[in-house]
Motif scaffolding. Structure first.
Motif, PDB file in Angstrom:
ATOM      1  N   THR A 111       0.728  -1.236  -0.186  1.00 46.20           N
ATOM      2  CA  THR A 111      -0.117  -0.196  -0.071  1.00 46.20           C
ATOM      3  C   THR A 111       0.789   1.204   0.129  1.00 46.20           C
ATOM      4  O   THR A 111       0.647   2.288  -0.681  1.00 46.20           O
ATOM      5  CB  THR A 111      -0.853  -0.157   1.206  1.00 46.20           C
ATOM      6  OG1 THR A 111      -1.524  -1.098   1.176  1.00 46.20           O
ATOM      7  CG2 THR A 111      -2.043   0.922   0.952  1.00 46.20           C
ATOM      8  N   LYS A 167      -7.502  -8.753  10.714  1.00 48.51           N
ATOM      9  CA  LYS A 167      -6.920  -7.493  11.082  1.00 48.51           C
ATOM     10  C   LYS A 167      -6.332  -6.756   9.920  1.00 48.51           C
ATOM     11  O   LYS A 167      -6.179  -5.649   9.894  1.00 48.51           O
ATOM     12  CB  LYS A 167      -5.731  -7.766  12.223  1.00 48.51           C
ATOM     13  CG  LYS A 167      -5.249  -6.693  12.798  1.00 48.51           C
ATOM     14  CD  LYS A 167      -4.119  -7.129  13.921  1.00 48.51           C
ATOM     15  CE  LYS A 167      -3.155  -6.347  14.129  1.00 48.51           C
ATOM     16  NZ  LYS A 167      -1.744  -6.945  14.833  1.00 48.51           N
ATOM     17  N   LYS A 192      -7.335  -7.005   7.026  1.00 52.14           N
ATOM     18  CA  LYS A 192      -8.583  -6.478   6.345  1.00 52.14           C
ATOM     19  C   LYS A 192      -8.594  -7.142   4.692  1.00 52.14           C
ATOM     20  O   LYS A 192      -9.504  -6.700   4.029  1.00 52.14           O
ATOM     21  CB  LYS A 192      -8.821  -4.845   6.154  1.00 52.14           C
ATOM     22  CG  LYS A 192      -9.154  -4.251   7.606  1.00 52.14           C
ATOM     23  CD  LYS A 192      -9.758  -3.069   7.393  1.00 52.14           C
ATOM     24  CE  LYS A 192      -8.805  -1.800   7.384  1.00 52.14           C
ATOM     25  NZ  LYS A 192      -9.319  -0.762   7.484  1.00 52.14           N
ATOM     26  N   ARG A 210     -11.871 -12.856  14.994  1.00 55.17           N
ATOM     27  CA  ARG A 210     -10.902 -12.645  13.866  1.00 55.17           C
ATOM     28  C   ARG A 210     -10.443 -11.356  13.514  1.00 55.17           C
ATOM     29  O   ARG A 210      -9.217 -10.918  13.093  1.00 55.17           O
ATOM     30  CB  ARG A 210     -11.604 -13.300  12.567  1.00 55.17           C
ATOM     31  CG  ARG A 210     -12.821 -12.789  12.314  1.00 55.17           C
ATOM     32  CD  ARG A 210     -13.649 -13.511  11.217  1.00 55.17           C
ATOM     33  NE  ARG A 210     -15.045 -13.278  11.275  1.00 55.17           N
ATOM     34  CZ  ARG A 210     -15.979 -13.798  11.780  1.00 55.17           C
ATOM     35  NH1 ARG A 210     -15.668 -15.068  12.315  1.00 55.17           N
ATOM     36  NH2 ARG A 210     -17.315 -13.624  11.624  1.00 55.17           N
ATOM     37  N   ALA A 211     -10.985 -10.258  13.973  1.00 58.53           N
ATOM     38  CA  ALA A 211     -10.826  -8.817  13.798  1.00 58.53           C
ATOM     39  C   ALA A 211      -9.657  -8.565  14.521  1.00 58.53           C
ATOM     40  O   ALA A 211      -8.965  -7.551  14.151  1.00 58.53           O
ATOM     41  CB  ALA A 211     -11.832  -7.867  14.241  1.00 58.53           C
ATOM     42  N   ALA A 212      -9.196  -9.303  15.300  1.00 56.36           N
ATOM     43  CA  ALA A 212      -8.017  -8.896  16.285  1.00 56.36           C
ATOM     44  C   ALA A 212      -6.809  -9.822  15.781  1.00 56.36           C
ATOM     45  O   ALA A 212      -5.680  -9.531  16.141  1.00 56.36           O
ATOM     46  CB  ALA A 212      -8.006  -9.400  17.791  1.00 56.36           C
ATOM     47  N   LEU A 213      -6.988 -10.746  14.599  1.00 60.92           N
ATOM     48  CA  LEU A 213      -5.811 -11.639  14.227  1.00 60.92           C
ATOM     49  C   LEU A 213      -5.500 -10.931  12.765  1.00 60.92           C
ATOM     50  O   LEU A 213      -6.352 -10.860  11.858  1.00 60.92           O
ATOM     51  CB  LEU A 213      -6.329 -13.291  14.193  1.00 60.92           C
ATOM     52  CG  LEU A 213      -6.758 -13.820  15.440  1.00 60.92           C
ATOM     53  CD1 LEU A 213      -7.015 -15.156  15.083  1.00 60.92           C
ATOM     54  CD2 LEU A 213      -5.751 -13.613  16.435  1.00 60.92           C
ATOM     55  N   THR A 235     -11.255  -2.018  -3.303  1.00 62.68           N
ATOM     56  CA  THR A 235     -11.444  -1.410  -2.113  1.00 62.68           C
ATOM     57  C   THR A 235     -12.728  -1.603  -1.564  1.00 62.68           C
ATOM     58  O   THR A 235     -13.324  -1.864  -0.386  1.00 62.68           O
ATOM     59  CB  THR A 235     -11.266  -0.056  -2.224  1.00 62.68           C
ATOM     60  OG1 THR A 235      -9.898   0.297  -2.792  1.00 62.68           O
ATOM     61  CG2 THR A 235     -11.034   0.666  -0.720  1.00 62.68           C
ATOM     62  N   GLU A 236     -13.881  -1.269  -2.359  1.00 63.83           N
ATOM     63  CA  GLU A 236     -15.170  -1.617  -2.426  1.00 63.83           C
ATOM     64  C   GLU A 236     -15.640  -2.896  -1.695  1.00 63.83           C
ATOM     65  O   GLU A 236     -16.483  -3.188  -0.918  1.00 63.83           O
ATOM     66  CB  GLU A 236     -16.116  -0.991  -3.376  1.00 63.83           C
ATOM     67  CG  GLU A 236     -16.047   0.432  -3.448  1.00 63.83           C
ATOM     68  CD  GLU A 236     -16.178   1.448  -2.392  1.00 63.83           C
ATOM     69  OE1 GLU A 236     -17.153   1.178  -1.762  1.00 63.83           O
ATOM     70  OE2 GLU A 236     -15.541   2.298  -2.250  1.00 63.83           O
ATOM     71  N   ASN A 273     -14.232  -3.726   1.539  1.00 65.12           N
ATOM     72  CA  ASN A 273     -14.948  -2.979   2.580  1.00 65.12           C
ATOM     73  C   ASN A 273     -16.443  -3.764   2.872  1.00 65.12           C
ATOM     74  O   ASN A 273     -16.710  -4.066   4.121  1.00 65.12           O
ATOM     75  CB  ASN A 273     -15.621  -1.704   2.105  1.00 65.12           C
ATOM     76  CG  ASN A 273     -14.418  -0.565   2.391  1.00 65.12           C
ATOM     77  OD1 ASN A 273     -13.416  -1.150   2.623  1.00 65.12           O
ATOM     78  ND2 ASN A 273     -14.641   0.675   1.644  1.00 65.12           N
ATOM     79  N   ASN A 303     -15.579  -6.961   4.969  1.00 68.50           N
ATOM     80  CA  ASN A 303     -15.092  -6.598   6.267  1.00 68.50           C
ATOM     81  C   ASN A 303     -16.301  -6.228   7.197  1.00 68.50           C
ATOM     82  O   ASN A 303     -16.415  -6.766   8.333  1.00 68.50           O
ATOM     83  CB  ASN A 303     -14.070  -5.572   6.419  1.00 68.50           C
ATOM     84  CG  ASN A 303     -12.594  -6.081   5.850  1.00 68.50           C
ATOM     85  OD1 ASN A 303     -12.204  -7.303   6.643  1.00 68.50           O
ATOM     86  ND2 ASN A 303     -12.004  -5.512   4.965  1.00 68.50           N
ATOM     87  N   VAL A 304     -17.242  -5.282   6.461  1.00 72.48           N
ATOM     88  CA  VAL A 304     -18.527  -5.048   7.300  1.00 72.48           C
ATOM     89  C   VAL A 304     -19.195  -6.508   7.668  1.00 72.48           C
ATOM     90  O   VAL A 304     -19.574  -6.835   8.615  1.00 72.48           O
ATOM     91  CB  VAL A 304     -19.302  -4.071   6.548  1.00 72.48           C
ATOM     92  CG1 VAL A 304     -20.802  -3.896   7.338  1.00 72.48           C
ATOM     93  CG2 VAL A 304     -18.650  -2.887   6.563  1.00 72.48           C
ATOM     94  N   ALA A 356     -18.154  -8.877  10.442  1.00 72.01           N
ATOM     95  CA  ALA A 356     -18.281  -8.287  11.745  1.00 72.01           C
ATOM     96  C   ALA A 356     -20.048  -8.199  12.052  1.00 72.01           C
ATOM     97  O   ALA A 356     -20.546  -8.865  13.093  1.00 72.01           O
ATOM     98  CB  ALA A 356     -17.971  -6.867  12.382  1.00 72.01           C
ATOM     99  N   SER A 369     -18.779  -5.913  15.944  1.00 72.70           N
ATOM    100  CA  SER A 369     -19.169  -4.685  15.311  1.00 72.70           C
ATOM    101  C   SER A 369     -20.351  -4.074  16.034  1.00 72.70           C
ATOM    102  O   SER A 369     -21.053  -3.354  15.606  1.00 72.70           O
ATOM    103  CB  SER A 369     -19.219  -4.763  14.018  1.00 72.70           C
ATOM    104  OG  SER A 369     -20.402  -5.385  13.631  1.00 72.70           O
ATOM    105  N   GLY A 397     -15.305  -4.333  10.894  1.00 66.15           N
ATOM    106  CA  GLY A 397     -16.554  -3.889  10.065  1.00 66.15           C
ATOM    107  C   GLY A 397     -16.795  -2.351  10.183  1.00 66.15           C
ATOM    108  O   GLY A 397     -17.999  -1.821  10.253  1.00 66.15           O
TER     109      GLY A 397
END
Lengths: 460, 339
Positions: free
Chosen positions: A115, A236, A238, A292-295, A430-431, A434, A437-438, A441, B180, B287
């Motif tokens: 990036t 993490k 993403k 998973r969000a933390a890994l 990117t979209e 996104n 990733n939304v 969660a 989230s 998220g």
């Protein structure tokens, strides 16, 4: 401040001060408009500079050198980690053998999985200061960003002259070309749709690695009741859940229809199989760890060799991670294609291209020849832990997994990875990321579908 | 004014220019020097601050959505796209939540610490340093460490804070940083609002980390404010029979108001522009539950190469900070000129 200054401000009434303040406020937009006009006037400079460079169509990249001495070569990449940096150095060594005395400038920008490097590259290209050649994901990431912007020279002559169009698979060549023209030389191939599993956990539970999606569900249920996390997923960085979803899409659509998703945006709304894929992803995630969000992907892979989780779906750079951690292939861990994708090879590739206005163009062309050569690819890839884009590799230089992968690459149906830049442009990526990733969660399927349809508007 | 003009316009036979007296030359120089002194900084700020703000504004209403600049006017469509996007709505909500709780937390803890230290404890300077020290760290360090602390691990294999809870026998297993969920969430919301309104649970660890870092700084500000209050005032109140609480409530606290205002401004502009802490602690996830406009701006501009949209985010951020800063500047200007 001088005494007069203090006196001055004491003299000033509040009203006067406010008036001055307002006047400044009014003057500013005028000034900025002027400035914007200046900057606007300067904008065309990079584009007007372009025609002074050899026009893409006329000058053949392989035209004999004009004899002017080029004593430098600047190569731009984000290969800074051990392994990939070693591979890059092996390529530099080969180049130095062919062009002794040329100083190689290794312009790397570390971090962010490329990036940061991409941001620096954009600035340099816009400023009319391109490197001689730069690392870029082959396929739409190069085409959608740089080729359509008219910043790259086509290198079809090199492909013919060096015989690359004969030794690289035809599907790959189709997927990396734009309107029949090649713009970069693929140096390596990674595979995205791989499932890595802990052999001991599977043996202890008397299980076979799953081939189909249904087998995956059965295996996952048994592992769940045995108290092992069936599927280890990161989040993490993403890209992990988007990565999982591309394997799911491939399983649902198959290698014939999956690439169409990125050429025909309407499919995301009209094709009923999208819903099927979303449901499947939801079910996969129901077998996955909640944290998973933390890994990172590597943390998730670590759980597989630790045995607290049984499987992870990740690109084959996970193999390099396992080896670095001292895990024995075939004893501690094993691999199969992601469920339902056997016979398909979801590829991604790093490549090098020729930017218009490269300051040392002759050297850059020699560099591309090194990148595409058999010896170059066989020097680079065993160190990087990837396979060559050529099908005539010297297999003895590669270890067990890579030999397997070389074989699959030659036989399987090839499909481009979307998360890793092969299938779609960066704005779409990117979209798409996104949206997933939304979802990872929220687990809101309708929302995911809506966001994927919105994202498809970026596909042009 | 008019009299002076007439006087100057009157022809002076025999004298081409009025001879400058030493005194008037001195006055002229005296007036010129300060102007000359500030001119370079005025020019630099005009170009590098206001010029670029103007340039960003121009880009934000253009069609520059790729690596090739396209400055043709696109109206406010970039702003419209932002305001209707899930991510940006989420960002605005998160910024409001973060700012409110971060301000309340930092101010109350800072004030508490300052009052405790002001009560003439032994080793005051030692404690002052201890509380102030987190401010010396970079937000990147804070974010990374607190991310480790809040990584929940799996039930049965807790990590970070959860491990601590288990060791001391508390039956708590927090998973804030990985969900989230928005509290309270649900309920009625207008049609155009795509995100649930409330406090995202994942924001709590970020707010805690930020308060941990900045409450020491707030304490230092309050401590300076407390020291500036003359002892006589408090003594007088005590003589009049006020209890210690009444002294604090009716004497000390009102006199700390200017300090509170300065602290709100300093902390508020940090929280509205926060980037590094959240980038390292959560990366904006899970998220977009902790995403903020700064991260959105960076990713839109430098990952997706959508310059116009990124510029629009930057302008919205500028407006948000302006809402906080401009009234403060006007207030300062007034009090200074009145003085």
């Amino acid at each position: 401040m001088t005494s007069t200054g203090r006196e001055y401000s004491r003299e000033m009434t509040r009203r006067e001060m406010l008036r001055r303040f307002l006047a400044l406020g009014l003057a500013l937009p005028g000034g900025t408009a002027l400035l914007a006009a200046c900057a606007g006037g300067q904008q065309p400079t990079p584009t007007t500079a372009a025609p002074t460079q050899p026009p893409a169509g006329q000058a053949s990249p392989t035209a004999p050198t004009t004899g002017q001495a080029e004593d430098k070569l600047e190569i731009f990449s984000w290969w800074t980690n051990p392994g990939e940096a070693d591979g890059l150095k092996a390529l530099f060594d080969l180049f130095s053998q062919r062009r002794p005395g040329v100083e190689i400038i290794n312009a790397t920008v570390a971090g962010g999985a490329g990036t940061n490097a991409k941001a620096v590259l954009v600035t340099r290209m816009q400023g009319g200061n391109p490197p001689d050649s730069f690392q870029v994901h082959a396929g739409q990431e190069l085409i959608g960003t740089w080729v359509v912007a008219g910043k790259m020279e086509p290198i079809n002559d090199l492909f013919e002259q060096e015989g690359w169009n004969k030794v690289m698979p035809k599907t790959l060549l189709d997927q990396i070309s734009h309107e029949g023209k090649f713009y970069s030389v693929p140096v390596n191939i990674h595979r995205s749709n791989m499932l890595w599993y802990n052999k001991r956990v599977f043996e202890a539970n008397n299980l076979q690695p799953p081939k189909t999606v249904d087998e995956f569900y059965q295996v996952a249920e048994k592992l769940k009741s045995a108290g092992v996390t069936p599927l280890s997923v990161g989040g993490k960085d993403k890209f992990e859940v988007p990565h999982l979803f591309e394997s799911v899409l491939l399983a649902v659509f198959g290698p014939e229809d999956y690439p169409k998703l990125f050429g025909d945006p309407g499919m995301w709304e009209s094709d009923a199989r999208i819903q099927e894929a979303i449901d499947m992803l939801d079910q996969f995630l129901s077998y996955a760890n909640e944290d998973r969000a933390a890994l990172s992907w590597a943390d998730a892979a670590q759980r597989v060799i630790d045995g607290s989780a049984a499987m992870t779906i990740m690109g084959d750079w996970a193999y390099g991670y396992f080896i670095n951690k001292g895990a024995q292939p075939g004893q501690v861990f094993g691999w199969v294609p992601a469920p339902g994708t056997d016979g398909s090879f979801l590829w991604l590739s790093d490549s090098f291209g020729l930017p218009i206005g490269a300051p040392h163009r002759n050297n850059a062309i020699e560099w591309l020849k090194v990148c595409g050569s058999r010896e170059g690819q066989d020097a680079f890839n065993p160190k990087k832990g990837s396979i060559p884009a050529r099908t005539d590799a010297d297999k003895s230089k590669y270890d067990e997994y890579l030999r397997y992968s070389i074989e699959r690459f030659a036989q399987d149906k090839l499909a481009p990875s979307v998360v890793h830049g092969a299938a779609a442009n960066e704005a779409y990526m990117t979209e798409y990321n996104n949206a997933l990733n939304v979802f990872s969660a929220s687990r809101d399927k309708d929302q995911l579908k809506g966001m994927l349809i919105d994202a498809a508007k970026e596909l042009k | 004014m008019t009299g002076k003009v007439i006087e100057e316009a009157r022809p002076r036979p025999g004298v081409a220019t009025r001879p400058m007296t030493a005194r008037s030359r001195y006055r002229l120089v005296e007036r010129l020097i300060p102007i000359l002194m500030i001119t370079p900084s005025i020019i630099a700020i005009a170009v590098f601050v206001y010029g670029f703000i103007g340039w960003t504004t121009v880009v934000s209403v253009s069609r520059w959505q790729g690596i090739v600049p396209d400055l043709s006017f696109a109206g406010f469509r970039n702003y419209a796209a932002l305001l209707t996007s899930y991510r940006f709505q989420s960002d605005i909500r998160n910024t409001i939540v973060f700012t409110v709780f971060f301000l309340i937390g930092s101010l109350s803890i800072g004030l508490l610490l300052a009052v405790l230290l002001d009560s003439k404890v032994r080793g005051e300077s030692f404690f002052r340093t201890v509380y102030l020290f987190p401010m010396a760290l970079s937000f990147v360090v804070t974010g990374t460490v607190w991310q480790w602390l809040f990584t929940p691990g799996a039930p049965g294999q807790p990590t970070g804070l959860n491990l601590l809870f288990e060791q001391i026998g508390l039956p708590v297993f927090q998973t804030w940083s990985t969900v989230s969920h928005v509290w309270p969430g649900g309920g009625w919301k207008p049609e155009w609002l795509r995100v649930p309104f409330g406090v995202p649970l994942a924001m709590i660890p970020v707010i805690i980390a930020a308060i941990w870092q900045m409450s020491g700084f707030t304490m230092a500000m309050y401590l300076a404010g407390l020291r500036a209050i003359p002892d006589e005032l408090r003594e007088a109140a005590r003589v009049d029979g006020a209890s210690e609480w009444q002294v604090f409530r009716w004497i000390t606290f009102p006199l700390l108001q200017p300090v509170t205002l300065s602290a709100v401004i300093v902390l508020g502009h940090i929280s509205l522009k926060i980037f590094d802490l959240i980038m390292t602690q959560t990366g904006g996830g899970p998220g977009f539950a902790t995403d903020v406009p700064g991260i959105f701006m960076y990713e839109t501009t430098f990952k997706s190469n959508k310059y116009a949209e990124g510029a629009a985010v930057a302008i919205v951020m500028l407006l948000m900070v302006s809402v906080l800063i401009v009234p403060y500047l006007i207030w300062r200007l007034r009090t200074e000129t009145e003085r």
